[in-house]
Design an enzyme around this catalytic site. Structure first.
Site, PDB file in Angstrom:
ATOM      1  N   HIS A  29      -6.044  -0.200  10.161  1.00 39.44           N
ATOM      2  CA  HIS A  29      -7.328  -0.898  10.031  1.00 39.44           C
ATOM      3  C   HIS A  29      -7.977  -0.936  11.410  1.00 39.44           C
ATOM      4  CE1 HIS A  29      -5.462  -3.319   6.422  1.00 39.44           C
ATOM      5  NE2 HIS A  29      -5.522  -2.023   6.189  1.00 39.44           N
TER       6      HIS A  29
ATOM      7  N   HIS B 164      -1.490   4.679   8.074  1.00 36.95           N
ATOM      8  CA  HIS B 164      -2.696   3.982   7.611  1.00 36.95           C
ATOM      9  C   HIS B 164      -2.945   2.808   8.544  1.00 36.95           C
ATOM     10  CE1 HIS B 164      -5.597   1.789   5.338  1.00 36.95           C
ATOM     11  NE2 HIS B 164      -4.743   0.870   4.916  1.00 36.95           N
TER      12      HIS B 164
ATOM     13  N   GLU C 152       0.817  -1.213   0.000  1.00 32.84           N
ATOM     14  CA  GLU C 152       0.000   0.000   0.000  1.00 32.84           C
ATOM     15  C   GLU C 152       0.855   1.270   0.000  1.00 32.84           C
ATOM     16  OE1 GLU C 152      -4.135  -1.371   1.968  1.00 32.84           O
ATOM     17  OE2 GLU C 152      -2.517  -1.020   3.405  1.00 32.84           O
TER      18      GLU C 152
ATOM     19  N   HIS D  56     -12.343  -0.421   4.528  1.00 35.27           N
ATOM     20  CA  HIS D  56     -10.896  -0.641   4.585  1.00 35.27           C
ATOM     21  C   HIS D  56     -10.288   0.003   5.834  1.00 35.27           C
ATOM     22  CE1 HIS D  56      -6.943  -0.706   2.009  1.00 35.27           C
ATOM     23  NE2 HIS D  56      -6.681  -0.841   3.289  1.00 35.27           N
TER      24      HIS D  56
ATOM     25  N   TYR E 136     -11.020  18.432  20.155  1.00 34.19           N
ATOM     26  CA  TYR E 136      -9.752  17.829  19.737  1.00 34.19           C
ATOM     27  C   TYR E 136      -9.875  17.134  18.387  1.00 34.19           C
ATOM     28  CZ  TYR E 136      -7.643  19.193  24.076  1.00 34.19           C
ATOM     29  OH  TYR E 136      -7.151  19.955  25.096  1.00 34.19           O
TER      30      TYR E 136
END
Length: 214
Positions: free
Chosen positions: A96, A94, A75, A161, A121
């Site tokens: 999951h 990134h 990725e 995803h 925040y």
């Protein structure tokens, strides 16, 4: 290896371990990158963020070609596209993470911004969360979809995803994606409640007061 690169590798290892230990990364899911003056550092493919070896982290040149280390995450193209979309940023994370992925699996009436401004925040660290359409992992159409997202949005949620977040530093990107995950958790917890998100005026005041970097 210059001191900047050494520090960057050590920071990626430390943050990867912390994300894994907190349950925000599992198995071999998730990847981290940092942009250097002469290229990019990207976590290796099929690597566990909790057990990274600084020496194994992949280095790519400015065009994305491998230079050293193990093969980069499959990725990595998402990271490169994020840097092109937001050239002011220096790091991308990134994950999951469970609650953000749950939000990514929901049917949203609008894809421009899929989480409400529940806390100050969240507004300061994330601000906006557009949803990119689903494409299979490794499909370069996903990178093109990310490239089309609003450049003011530091975070993008990939449908079915997970989130990808960029920031001016690795610390900043990690803190933003952690805030995103906590806000996703709050959003899911409050789905059956009458919620009072921050108003547009309150959001604007926060952005003006804290000068949130776009």
């Amino acid at each position: 290896m210059n001191p900047e690169e050494t520090r960057a590798r050590e920071a990626m290892t430390a943050h990867g371990r912390a994300l894994f230990d907190r349950g925000l990364a599992h198995g071999t899911a998730g990847n981290i990158s940092i942009r250097l003056d002469d290229g990019y550092l990207v976590t290796p493919t099929n690597s566990c963020l909790g057990r990274l070896d600084p020496a194994d982290i992949a280095k790519l040149d400015m065009a994305g070609a491998p230079v050293s280390g193990k093969p980069a995450s499959k990725e990595a193209f998402l990271h490169l596209m994020s840097y092109r979309r937001r050239p002011q940023d220096k790091a991308v994370v990134h994950l999951h993470s469970t609650h953000a992925v749950a939000v990514a699996c929901m049917d949203h009436p609008s894809t421009e911004d899929v989480l409400p401004p529940l806390t100050a925040y969240y507004v300061m660290r994330v601000g906006k969360l557009p949803l990119a359409p689903y494409f299979p992992p490794g499909d370069e159409r996903l990178a093109r979809a990310v490239a089309e997202m609003d450049a003011d949005a530091r975070a993008v949620l990939l449908a079915n995803h997970g989130p990808i977040v960029s920031g001016p530093s690795l610390d900043g990107a990690v803190y933003a994606i952690e805030e995103l995950e906590e806000t996703a958790k709050l959003f899911l917890m409050l789905r059956s409640e009458t919620v009072r998100p921050l108003t547009k005026a309150q959001v604007a005041a926060l952005n003006e007061t804290f000068n949130r970097t776009k």
